[in-house]
Design a protein around this motif. Sequence first.
Motif, PDB file in Angstrom:
ATOM      1  N   UNK A 121      34.871  22.439  30.590  1.00  0.00           N
ATOM      2  CA  UNK A 121      36.203  22.901  31.225  1.00  0.00           C
ATOM      3  C   UNK A 121      36.741  24.018  29.921  1.00  0.00           C
ATOM      4  N   UNK A 122      37.579  24.738  30.488  1.00  0.00           N
ATOM      5  CA  UNK A 122      38.075  25.693  29.386  1.00  0.00           C
ATOM      6  C   UNK A 122      39.663  25.745  29.277  1.00  0.00           C
ATOM      7  N   UNK A 123      40.275  25.719  28.364  1.00  0.00           N
ATOM      8  CA  UNK A 123      41.744  25.822  28.211  1.00  0.00           C
ATOM      9  C   UNK A 123      42.023  26.857  27.105  1.00  0.00           C
ATOM     10  N   UNK A 124      42.844  27.627  27.142  1.00  0.00           N
ATOM     11  CA  UNK A 124      43.260  28.866  26.365  1.00  0.00           C
ATOM     12  C   UNK A 124      42.198  29.599  25.703  1.00  0.00           C
ATOM     13  N   UNK A 125      40.955  29.830  26.547  1.00  0.00           N
ATOM     14  CA  UNK A 125      39.692  30.326  26.194  1.00  0.00           C
ATOM     15  C   UNK A 125      38.922  29.437  25.292  1.00  0.00           C
ATOM     16  N   UNK A 126      39.173  28.149  25.158  1.00  0.00           N
ATOM     17  CA  UNK A 126      38.428  27.271  24.267  1.00  0.00           C
ATOM     18  C   UNK A 126      37.537  26.387  25.276  1.00  0.00           C
ATOM     19  N   UNK A 127      36.414  26.222  24.993  1.00  0.00           N
ATOM     20  CA  UNK A 127      35.792  25.037  25.873  1.00  0.00           C
ATOM     21  C   UNK A 127      36.074  23.622  25.377  1.00  0.00           C
ATOM     22  N   UNK A 128      36.085  22.696  26.283  1.00  0.00           N
ATOM     23  CA  UNK A 128      36.097  21.311  26.077  1.00  0.00           C
ATOM     24  C   UNK A 128      35.456  20.547  26.966  1.00  0.00           C
ATOM     25  N   UNK A 169      42.780  16.550  24.794  1.00  0.00           N
ATOM     26  CA  UNK A 169      41.826  17.517  24.401  1.00  0.00           C
ATOM     27  C   UNK A 169      42.505  18.922  24.353  1.00  0.00           C
ATOM     28  N   UNK A 170      43.597  18.972  25.457  1.00  0.00           N
ATOM     29  CA  UNK A 170      44.221  20.182  25.406  1.00  0.00           C
ATOM     30  C   UNK A 170      45.296  20.328  24.294  1.00  0.00           C
ATOM     31  N   UNK A 205      34.827  26.152  17.526  1.00  0.00           N
ATOM     32  CA  UNK A 205      33.926  27.550  17.143  1.00  0.00           C
ATOM     33  C   UNK A 205      32.427  26.852  16.832  1.00  0.00           C
ATOM     34  N   UNK A 206      31.800  27.637  16.335  1.00  0.00           N
ATOM     35  CA  UNK A 206      30.328  26.892  15.909  1.00  0.00           C
ATOM     36  C   UNK A 206      30.092  25.963  14.866  1.00  0.00           C
ATOM     37  N   UNK A 207      31.257  25.710  14.235  1.00  0.00           N
ATOM     38  CA  UNK A 207      31.197  24.827  13.148  1.00  0.00           C
ATOM     39  C   UNK A 207      32.297  23.736  13.311  1.00  0.00           C
ATOM     40  N   UNK A 208      33.363  23.792  14.091  1.00  0.00           N
ATOM     41  CA  UNK A 208      34.350  22.955  14.124  1.00  0.00           C
ATOM     42  C   UNK A 208      34.743  22.456  15.470  1.00  0.00           C
ATOM     43  N   UNK A 209      34.638  20.945  15.392  1.00  0.00           N
ATOM     44  CA  UNK A 209      34.935  20.337  16.809  1.00  0.00           C
ATOM     45  C   UNK A 209      36.055  19.404  16.674  1.00  0.00           C
ATOM     46  N   UNK A 210      36.727  18.746  17.619  1.00  0.00           N
ATOM     47  CA  UNK A 210      37.510  17.751  17.738  1.00  0.00           C
ATOM     48  C   UNK A 210      37.028  16.807  18.648  1.00  0.00           C
ATOM     49  N   UNK A 211      37.351  15.727  18.541  1.00  0.00           N
ATOM     50  CA  UNK A 211      36.886  14.540  19.621  1.00  0.00           C
ATOM     51  C   UNK A 211      37.682  13.377  19.480  1.00  0.00           C
TER      52      UNK A 211
END
Length: 72
Positions: free
Chosen positions: A1-8, A45-46, A26-32
Amino acid sequence: MTYKGIEYQIVQTANPTGWKWIVLLDATRTRKGISHSRAHAVVEAQRAIDKATKDGKKRPKPGNTDEESLNG
């Protein structure tokens, strides 16, 4: 899904029972994180995306710096 152009992603887990959310900033940063319901996982997530893009500003992706633009 996408929110504000960022995939989650939201994934149901069996043990522990619940829902796991993963934000791909991004390629090196995630949150979970883990939530008890799917709806709460979406909200969390949002919220993580809102916090990462505070004031609507996205961080530049690695490799897109001004110095490289000048030198390349």
